[in-house]
Design an enzyme around this catalytic site. Structure first.
Site, mmCIF file in Angstrom:
data_model
loop_
_atom_site.group_PDB
_atom_site.id
_atom_site.type_symbol
_atom_site.label_atom_id
_atom_site.label_comp_id
_atom_site.label_asym_id
_atom_site.label_seq_id
_atom_site.Cartn_x
_atom_site.Cartn_y
_atom_site.Cartn_z
ATOM 1 N N SER A 264 -33.692 -55.697 -17.464
ATOM 2 C CA SER A 264 -33.779 -56.978 -16.760
ATOM 3 C C SER A 264 -34.544 -56.801 -15.456
ATOM 4 O O SER A 264 -34.803 -55.678 -15.026
ATOM 5 C CB SER A 264 -32.370 -57.491 -16.442
ATOM 6 O OG SER A 264 -31.871 -56.809 -15.309
ATOM 7 N N LYS A 265 -34.870 -57.913 -14.843
ATOM 8 C CA LYS A 265 -35.677 -57.807 -13.626
ATOM 9 C C LYS A 265 -34.902 -57.138 -12.489
ATOM 10 O O LYS A 265 -35.483 -56.529 -11.618
ATOM 11 C CB LYS A 265 -36.265 -59.154 -13.238
ATOM 12 C CG LYS A 265 -35.340 -60.115 -12.573
ATOM 13 C CD LYS A 265 -36.131 -61.336 -12.125
ATOM 14 C CE LYS A 265 -35.201 -62.329 -11.471
ATOM 15 N NZ LYS A 265 -35.658 -63.696 -11.577
ATOM 16 N N ARG A 266 -33.585 -57.204 -12.557
ATOM 17 C CA ARG A 266 -32.787 -56.539 -11.533
ATOM 18 C C ARG A 266 -32.843 -55.005 -11.662
ATOM 19 O O ARG A 266 -32.685 -54.293 -10.707
ATOM 20 C CB ARG A 266 -31.344 -57.014 -11.569
ATOM 21 C CG ARG A 266 -31.133 -58.270 -10.752
ATOM 22 C CD ARG A 266 -29.801 -58.918 -11.053
ATOM 23 N NE ARG A 266 -29.706 -59.303 -12.444
ATOM 24 C CZ ARG A 266 -30.238 -60.419 -12.943
ATOM 25 N NH1 ARG A 266 -30.890 -61.235 -12.160
ATOM 26 N NH2 ARG A 266 -30.125 -60.707 -14.221
ATOM 27 N N ASP A 267 -33.085 -54.519 -12.893
ATOM 28 C CA ASP A 267 -33.207 -53.066 -13.075
ATOM 29 C C ASP A 267 -34.378 -52.523 -12.274
ATOM 30 O O ASP A 267 -34.341 -51.415 -11.767
ATOM 31 C CB ASP A 267 -33.412 -52.721 -14.556
ATOM 32 C CG ASP A 267 -32.197 -53.077 -15.377
ATOM 33 O OD1 ASP A 267 -31.089 -52.851 -14.882
ATOM 34 O OD2 ASP A 267 -32.364 -53.596 -16.489
#
Ligand code: GLU
Length: 508
Positions: A264-267
């Site tokens: 995900s973009k948070r990763d």
């Protein structure tokens, strides 16, 4: 019989920037199309107006262009099957939905959002948390199956809002063969009566997707695994229209580096690597970093992406786009999720920087440095430094000493290697160095080795402090190449000034 012309499409929704998983889907479509002399189409699926994000479509086109995997049909690209943006095809869809109603494959449903919520609530209280609008429940809802035809007509004449729902048959096995997963069988009892046409006059994703794939003559639907649950409904829709089904290939998910769940973009924030191909700026001004702006070459990014879910079946890892086209096949795409590996991503970039010619690198470096040095000088810097760099900017961070007097001396090396007698030792080496006649890397190396022999010293006692004087660094390319590049006069100057500065520094 001649084989059906290959036409594939990438069908992003403009709801934000393209995640690297999306780029991978586009890439596999591109490779498949090229491999089969087919056509690669891009279609913008913007039927859900509530999720529309301004700038997303432009972002997607720009990112594909940077990657070098541009479709040949699409918005702004031309083609005989346009328009390629669903909102511009709006008027096309209703007749198809009506056709299904006429053929008893779909029906009008008048239930309001509040009524549906109440129904779900009631079912939950009765111990059925997953209430569905389907062949069992539709009889007790407000639709053209449960209501009399007069009432239906009256509601329509009154202008009551309604949707058109798929009439999913009871207990039928839907089967299709996925090019990657093999046979998929789903029973219709597990599927609900999906909305095909909304009360706002827009089709849902499902209807628009099928109508467009059919009218755009798409032969293969290659898309992410998250669409696999929708595929049985899509197969039913093709059947309901009496159309041939395209072939399906559902690509494996991209997983977090530890394999636990979807990337995900948070990763990206958490692990310090980009998740997007190019920078994305939100309307609030927040910037999500991209591979392009982080210094990756599009070729290395694309090469890395190709391996996330596919392999050539050989040990070859470096592939140009043309080589990928010849090697690619859906048969070698894996079913299992593909773990993203940030280190491997860097490795690919290192391989590409090493194989790029020095002049091309010099031009890229010159842009970063805003033309402050002649290309010829930068070309030499690139020649000496590229083996040790991942990104073009590293060539300068690591190698600016080649054109500029070292700004400082690496603290750790000074602490560990600059001893009390180092000044004297370097003075002696300076005199030997000054008298070298064959001043080239080999000649300098010979002189250095005989100096070590005379002094009965190991290389580790002399080379690091010599490096410190010329470069300011603790590590780097061969000192004989460096001295040769700097020339005798500049090297002597750095040795003299360096001895002075380091002696002073140590005395403090
Ligand atoms: N619009 C869908 C998406 O955003 C496309 C799914 C498909 O390719 O059918 O991914």
């Amino acid at each position: 019989m001649s084989e059906k012309q290959v036409r594939v499409r990438f069908a992003p929704s403009p709801t934000g920037p393209l995640h690297m998983g999306g780029v991978r889907t586009a890439l596999y479509n591109y490779l498949f199309a090229k491999k089969h002399n087919g056509t690669f189409v891009i279609r913008i699926e913007d039927t859900d107006q509530t999720r529309f994000v301004p700038g997303a479509q432009e972002y997607i086109m720009d990112a594909l262009n940077w990657c070098g995997i541009m479709p040949t049909e699409g918005p702004g690209l031309g083609g005989d099957h346009g328009p390629y943006v669903q909102s511009q095809r709006k008027d096309m869809y209703r007749p198809y939905a009506e056709q299904l109603v006429e053929n008893d494959k779909a029906y009008y449903a008048f239930d309001t959002a509040d009524e549906l919520t109440a129904m779900r609530e009631q079912a939950k209280q009765m111990g059925m948390p997953n209430w569905q609008y389907n062949s069992v429940t539709r009889g007790s809802m407000k639709n053209s199956i449960s209501l009399s035809s007069d009432e239906v007509q009256q509601r329509i004449d009154n202008g009551d809002p309604y949707v058109i729902r798929m009439k999913m048959p009871r207990n039928v096995d839907i089967r299709f063969e996925d090019e990657i997963r093999g046979w998929v069988v789903v029973n219709t009892n597990n599927l609900d009566d999906k909305v095909l046409f909304k009360s706002d006059g827009m089709p849902t994703y499902h209807l628009a997707n099928i109508v467009d794939d059919h009218t755009m003559e798409i032969s293969h639907v290659i898309r992410g695994e998250e669409w696999l649950p929708s595929a049985p409904l899509h197969v039913m829709l093709y059947d309901a229209f009496g159309w041939d089904c395209p072939k399906f290939a559902h690509l494996p998910l991209l997983l977090k580096p530890d394999g636990n769940g979807k990337l995900s973009k948070r990763d990206g924030d958490r692990l310090g690597f980009p998740v997007f191909p190019t920078n994305w700026k939100t309307s609030e001004g927040e910037i999500f970093p991209g591979y392009r702006e982080n210094g990756y070459f599009p070729e290395s990014f694309v090469n890395m992406l190709a391996f996330l879910g596919w392999n050539p079946g050989t040990t070859q890892e470096i592939f140009s786009l043309d080589e990928l086209v010849s090697a690619f096949s859906l048969g070698r795409v894996s079913k299992a999720g593909a773990k993203f590996d940030p280190d491997k991503t860097k490795w690919f970039q290192q391989q590409y920087i090493r194989s790029t010619d020095n002049e091309t690198l010099a031009k890229a470096l010159s842009e970063i440095l805003e033309d402050s040095y002649p290309i010829e000088q930068l070309t030499d810097v690139c020649r000496l430094m590229k083996e040790r760099a991942t990104f073009v900017k590293d060539i300068w961070t690591e190698g600016s000493f080649l054109l500029e007097f070292p700004e400082s001396y690496d603290e750790k090396t000074v602490r560990k290697k600059w001893k009390e007698n180092s000044g004297v030792l370097m003075q002696e080496w300076r005199d030997v160095f000054a008298s070298i006649n064959d001043f080239n890397p080999e000649g300098i190396e010979r002189a250095f080795k005989s100096f070590l022999a005379d002094k009965e010293l190991g290389i580790g006692a002399v080379l690091p402090i010599f490096r410190l004087l010329l470069t300011g660094k603790g590590t780097g390319p061969s000192m004989f190449d460096i001295s040769d590049f700097l020339g005798k006069e500049e090297s002597l100057n750095r040795i003299d000034q360096g001895i002075e500065k380091l002696t002073e520094l140590k005395a403090q």
